[in-house]
Design a protein around this motif. Sequence first.
Motif, PDB file in Angstrom:
ATOM      1  N   UNK A 130      -2.673  -1.706 -10.071  1.00 15.89           N
ATOM      2  CA  UNK A 130      -1.311  -1.742 -10.578  1.00 15.89           C
ATOM      3  C   UNK A 130      -0.389  -2.556  -9.690  1.00 15.89           C
ATOM      4  N   UNK A 131      -0.537  -2.395  -8.370  1.00 14.11           N
ATOM      5  CA  UNK A 131       0.302  -3.153  -7.442  1.00 14.11           C
ATOM      6  C   UNK A 131       0.049  -4.651  -7.569  1.00 14.11           C
ATOM      7  N   UNK A 132      -1.209  -5.041  -7.600  1.00 13.31           N
ATOM      8  CA  UNK A 132      -1.549  -6.462  -7.716  1.00 13.31           C
ATOM      9  C   UNK A 132      -1.026  -7.052  -9.025  1.00 13.31           C
ATOM     10  N   UNK A 133      -1.188  -6.315 -10.112  1.00 13.67           N
ATOM     11  CA  UNK A 133      -0.709  -6.796 -11.407  1.00 13.67           C
ATOM     12  C   UNK A 133       0.816  -6.895 -11.413  1.00 13.67           C
ATOM     13  N   UNK A 142       1.257   3.579  -2.248  1.00 12.24           N
ATOM     14  CA  UNK A 142       0.193   4.523  -2.586  1.00 12.24           C
ATOM     15  C   UNK A 142      -1.178   3.951  -2.248  1.00 12.24           C
ATOM     16  N   UNK A 143      -1.358   2.662  -2.500  1.00  6.35           N
ATOM     17  CA  UNK A 143      -2.642   2.026  -2.210  1.00  6.35           C
ATOM     18  C   UNK A 143      -2.902   1.946  -0.710  1.00  6.35           C
ATOM     19  N   UNK A 144      -1.851   1.700   0.067  1.00  9.92           N
ATOM     20  CA  UNK A 144      -1.984   1.570   1.517  1.00  9.92           C
ATOM     21  C   UNK A 144      -2.061   2.917   2.226  1.00  9.92           C
ATOM     22  N   UNK A 197      -9.462   9.154  -5.043  1.00 11.67           N
ATOM     23  CA  UNK A 197     -10.047   8.461  -6.199  1.00 11.67           C
ATOM     24  C   UNK A 197      -9.069   7.565  -6.959  1.00 11.67           C
ATOM     25  N   UNK A 198      -7.770   7.806  -6.803  1.00  9.98           N
ATOM     26  CA  UNK A 198      -6.790   7.045  -7.575  1.00  9.98           C
ATOM     27  C   UNK A 198      -6.204   5.859  -6.818  1.00  9.98           C
ATOM     28  N   UNK A 199      -6.638   5.634  -5.595  1.00 14.62           N
ATOM     29  CA  UNK A 199      -6.149   4.473  -4.856  1.00 14.62           C
ATOM     30  C   UNK A 199      -6.543   3.149  -5.522  1.00 14.62           C
ATOM     31  N   UNK A 200      -7.742   3.017  -6.087  1.00 14.08           N
ATOM     32  CA  UNK A 200      -8.051   1.768  -6.810  1.00 14.08           C
ATOM     33  C   UNK A 200      -7.088   1.506  -7.972  1.00 14.08           C
ATOM     34  N   UNK A 231       4.478   4.484   7.343  1.00 13.74           N
ATOM     35  CA  UNK A 231       5.792   4.342   7.941  1.00 13.74           C
ATOM     36  C   UNK A 231       6.828   4.994   7.049  1.00 13.74           C
ATOM     37  N   UNK A 232       8.095   4.901   7.440  1.00 15.90           N
ATOM     38  CA  UNK A 232       9.168   5.568   6.705  1.00 15.90           C
ATOM     39  C   UNK A 232       9.284   5.048   5.276  1.00 15.90           C
ATOM     40  N   UNK A 233       9.119   3.735   5.090  1.00 12.27           N
ATOM     41  CA  UNK A 233       9.262   3.147   3.756  1.00 12.27           C
ATOM     42  C   UNK A 233       8.158   3.625   2.834  1.00 12.27           C
ATOM     43  N   UNK A 234       6.918   3.538   3.281  1.00 10.78           N
ATOM     44  CA  UNK A 234       5.810   3.961   2.423  1.00 10.78           C
ATOM     45  C   UNK A 234       5.866   5.462   2.156  1.00 10.78           C
ATOM     46  N   UNK A 235       6.263   6.247   3.158  1.00 10.90           N
ATOM     47  CA  UNK A 235       6.381   7.694   2.928  1.00 10.90           C
ATOM     48  C   UNK A 235       7.443   7.998   1.881  1.00 10.90           C
ATOM     49  N   UNK A 236       8.537   7.228   1.900  1.00  6.12           N
ATOM     50  CA  UNK A 236       9.583   7.423   0.890  1.00  6.12           C
ATOM     51  C   UNK A 236       9.052   7.129  -0.508  1.00  6.12           C
ATOM     52  N   UNK A 237       8.335   6.023  -0.658  1.00  9.32           N
ATOM     53  CA  UNK A 237       7.895   5.603  -1.986  1.00  9.32           C
ATOM     54  C   UNK A 237       6.725   6.408  -2.535  1.00  9.32           C
TER      55      UNK A 237
END
Length: 215
Positions: free
Chosen positions: A12-15, A60-62, A4-7, A66-72
């Motif tokens: 937030x990412x776009x802004x 978080x949105x995606x 539910x929090x992906x939107x 991969x390793x980068x997204x898992x880290x963040x």
Amino acid sequence: MPQPYRPLATIGALLGWFALALQLWMSIRLAGGFLAGAWLFLGFYTILSNLLVATSLTAAAMGPRGAVTRFFVRPGVQTALAMSITIVGLIYNVMLRGLWHPEGWQLLADVIVHDVMPVLYLIYWWLAVSKRELRWTQVLIWQSYPAAYFLYVLLRGSVDGWYPYPFLDVKTLGYVQVVMDACFVLLAFIAVGLVLVALGRWQARRRGDVVAATV
């Protein structure tokens, strides 16, 4: 992150990326060229922290791909970023806001990176980030980022004589005073980090998902 929090993460990412692109454009105009503008742009803790926050929200949105997204999307990393972006908002509004008066597009970028993104990321952190594995000792580890930035500022300043914030201006204050200022700021980082861990652990207890370890 709960679906539910992906939107919220997407918005937030776009802004965040919009404000950063706008700020980069303004920096290029101010500096009179891309390289000089990018060098100026990357000198501010505000910008670097907003870049990391925008990256975290994008991951978080995606979803972890991969390793980068898992880290963040790791809770410890997201909480460290919540600490950093909170300090960005606090220091700017308490110490720096009155030093200049941006207008137009610059004002819009200024408000987003200093006011909107700290609040938005804290809301995201509270709603979407798991707190069950947060540890008090992590707060000290998180200080590696602001400490690295401080060294980065000193190195940059020794090369080009420019310092991004008045309390870090070695030319005006000298190294002793700047180190003292940095220590006070570091204490603020630690205090905010401790508050976030305390709030996170309290939230986790209320939800009944605290793990047995306490350090």
